[in-house]
Motif scaffolding. Structure first.
Motif, mmCIF file in Angstrom:
data_model
loop_
_atom_site.group_PDB
_atom_site.id
_atom_site.type_symbol
_atom_site.label_atom_id
_atom_site.label_comp_id
_atom_site.label_asym_id
_atom_site.label_seq_id
_atom_site.Cartn_x
_atom_site.Cartn_y
_atom_site.Cartn_z
ATOM 1 N N ARG A 242 21.176 -70.619 22.209
ATOM 2 C CA ARG A 242 22.466 -71.277 21.955
ATOM 3 C C ARG A 242 23.208 -71.534 23.260
ATOM 4 N NH1 ARG A 242 22.982 -71.906 16.665
ATOM 5 N NH2 ARG A 242 24.735 -73.245 17.083
ATOM 6 N N ARG B 258 15.595 -84.493 1.005
ATOM 7 C CA ARG B 258 14.581 -83.970 1.950
ATOM 8 C C ARG B 258 13.182 -84.138 1.360
ATOM 9 N NH1 ARG B 258 16.178 -80.923 6.676
ATOM 10 N NH2 ARG B 258 17.070 -82.845 7.382
ATOM 11 N N ASP C 167 21.897 -69.997 8.218
ATOM 12 C CA ASP C 167 22.829 -70.739 9.085
ATOM 13 C C ASP C 167 24.293 -70.315 8.876
ATOM 14 O OD1 ASP C 167 20.618 -72.099 10.016
ATOM 15 O OD2 ASP C 167 20.979 -73.906 8.823
ATOM 16 N N THR D 17 22.146 -82.548 17.594
ATOM 17 C CA THR D 17 21.940 -81.221 18.200
ATOM 18 C C THR D 17 20.874 -80.414 17.446
ATOM 19 O OG1 THR D 17 23.694 -80.108 16.948
ATOM 20 C CG2 THR D 17 24.323 -81.114 19.051
ATOM 21 N N GLY D 18 20.674 -80.714 16.154
ATOM 22 C CA GLY D 18 19.617 -80.046 15.390
ATOM 23 C C GLY D 18 18.254 -80.329 16.022
ATOM 24 N N ALA D 19 18.074 -81.576 16.507
ATOM 25 C CA ALA D 19 16.806 -81.951 17.143
ATOM 26 C C ALA D 19 16.574 -81.106 18.398
ATOM 27 C CB ALA D 19 16.813 -83.436 17.505
ATOM 28 N N ARG E 24 17.667 -71.608 4.396
ATOM 29 C CA ARG E 24 18.272 -72.042 5.661
ATOM 30 C C ARG E 24 19.799 -71.992 5.585
ATOM 31 N NH1 ARG E 24 16.970 -76.935 8.843
ATOM 32 N NH2 ARG E 24 16.257 -78.087 7.038
ATOM 33 N N TYR F 153 17.558 -77.911 18.813
ATOM 34 C CA TYR F 153 17.073 -76.591 18.363
ATOM 35 C C TYR F 153 15.626 -76.700 17.883
ATOM 36 C CZ TYR F 153 21.728 -74.760 18.994
ATOM 37 O OH TYR F 153 22.899 -74.372 19.567
ATOM 38 N N ARG F 154 15.304 -77.825 17.241
ATOM 39 C CA ARG F 154 13.926 -78.031 16.792
ATOM 40 C C ARG F 154 12.982 -78.103 17.996
ATOM 41 N NH1 ARG F 154 13.146 -80.233 11.528
ATOM 42 N NH2 ARG F 154 15.095 -80.089 10.373
ATOM 43 N N ARG G 176 9.758 -82.822 13.203
ATOM 44 C CA ARG G 176 10.243 -83.082 11.821
ATOM 45 C C ARG G 176 9.272 -82.581 10.772
ATOM 46 N NH1 ARG G 176 15.350 -83.767 12.418
ATOM 47 N NH2 ARG G 176 15.679 -84.797 14.396
ATOM 48 N N GLY H 248 25.767 -81.296 13.872
ATOM 49 C CA GLY H 248 25.145 -79.978 13.967
ATOM 50 C C GLY H 248 25.781 -79.004 13.001
ATOM 51 N N ARG H 249 25.964 -77.761 13.464
ATOM 52 C CA ARG H 249 26.553 -76.729 12.618
ATOM 53 C C ARG H 249 27.832 -76.156 13.223
ATOM 54 N NH1 ARG H 249 22.486 -78.505 11.102
ATOM 55 N NH2 ARG H 249 21.003 -77.768 9.533
ATOM 56 N N ASP H 250 27.900 -76.195 14.556
ATOM 57 C CA ASP H 250 29.012 -75.538 15.269
ATOM 58 C C ASP H 250 29.712 -76.505 16.208
ATOM 59 O OD1 ASP H 250 26.876 -75.900 16.995
ATOM 60 O OD2 ASP H 250 27.353 -74.138 18.198
ATOM 61 N N ALA I 115 13.287 -73.864 13.999
ATOM 62 C CA ALA I 115 14.594 -74.215 14.578
ATOM 63 C C ALA I 115 15.673 -73.280 14.052
ATOM 64 C CB ALA I 115 14.939 -75.661 14.234
ATOM 65 N N SER J 64 11.382 -76.942 10.928
ATOM 66 C CA SER J 64 12.723 -76.684 10.371
ATOM 67 C C SER J 64 12.983 -75.191 10.404
ATOM 68 C CB SER J 64 12.823 -77.157 8.922
ATOM 69 O OG SER J 64 12.659 -78.541 8.846
#
Ligand code: DC
Length: 216
Positions: free
Chosen positions: A105, A153, A180, A35-37, A176, A39-40, A87, A125-127, A95, A92
């Motif tokens: 969202r 990273r 976040d 899911t991060g991708a 971040r 948002y990116r 990427r 993801g985060r959520d 996003a 980053s």
């Protein structure tokens, strides 16, 4: 039909979520959704089209016209593969900023829920455990120290030829983390029913094994 199995993996940037989730997906023969991708990809489209985070009108009209999907592990934005261009350190940040916007969202969570309703998935993801797939059968919260996450990273970025220093990457990760975890809308939190795994000092195989063991 067999019952669906949904696995939620949440945690801060660089904790190894996508690497581990991909490995677990392969072992279990289910789909992996990053899911991060997503948002990116939206952050990328906003920057290409020059849409400001405060310009709600243009943002909403762009979102209506946006198509996001995954095909064989690649993320497709409006019919074009964007897996690589999203990427970069710049994306980053883009996003992280766009993920605090309610319209963004709302759009992405709806697509993510649709993906989790049709087939067995592991989604990171985060959520995910706290919001997107609240009733997921398995929930994990993957962490690692900021220094270890920054080191991973940093190596990844240097490997891709990016011109960065470790200190920059660490500062970025901390910034971040702050954004976040402190944003109003669905911030990163560990839910009570999530199993926490600290991956500091563990190999990819060791973390994957821990997760598979919990699931079985
Ligand atoms: O996991 P990542 O670094 O690719 O995520 C990019 C950004 O998107 C990150 O700053 C947090 C945000 N994000 C989010 O708010 N909710 C998600 N479910 C996934 C990512």
């Amino acid at each position: 039909m067999n019952k669906l199995m949904r696995i939620a993996v949440d945690g801060p940037s660089g904790a190894g979520k996508s690497t581990i989730a991909k490995a677990v997906a392969k072992r279990l023969g289910i789909d992996y959704i990053d899911t991060g991708a997503m948002y990116r990809a939206i952050g990328y489209k906003m920057s290409v089209e020059g849409i400001d985070a405060g310009d709600t009108e243009r943002l909403e009209s762009m979102l209506k016209d946006t198509d996001i999907d995954f095909v064989r592990g690649d993320i497709i934005l409006d019919g074009r593969v964007v897996s690589d261009v999203i990427r970069t350190p710049e994306m980053s940040r883009a996003a992280s900023v766009c993920s605090a916007l309610p319209a963004v969202r709302a759009k992405l969570v709806e697509i993510q829920r649709g993906m989790g309703a049709k087939k067995s998935v592991i989604m990171d993801g985060r959520d995910i455990g706290s919001n997107v797939l609240k009733d997921a059968e398995y929930k994990f919260f993957l962490t690692a120290s900021p220094e270890e996450r920054a080191q991973r990273r940093y190596e990844e970025l240097v490997g891709k030829g990016e011109d960065v220093t470790f200190e920059q990457v660490l500062a970025d990760i901390k910034e971040r983390d702050h954004r976040d975890t402190t944003r109003k809308l669905n911030p990163l939190i560990k839910t009570e029913d999530a199993v926490e795994i600290d991956s500091t000092g563990l190999s990819i195989d060791e973390v994957t094994e821990k997760m598979i063991k919990e699931i079985r």
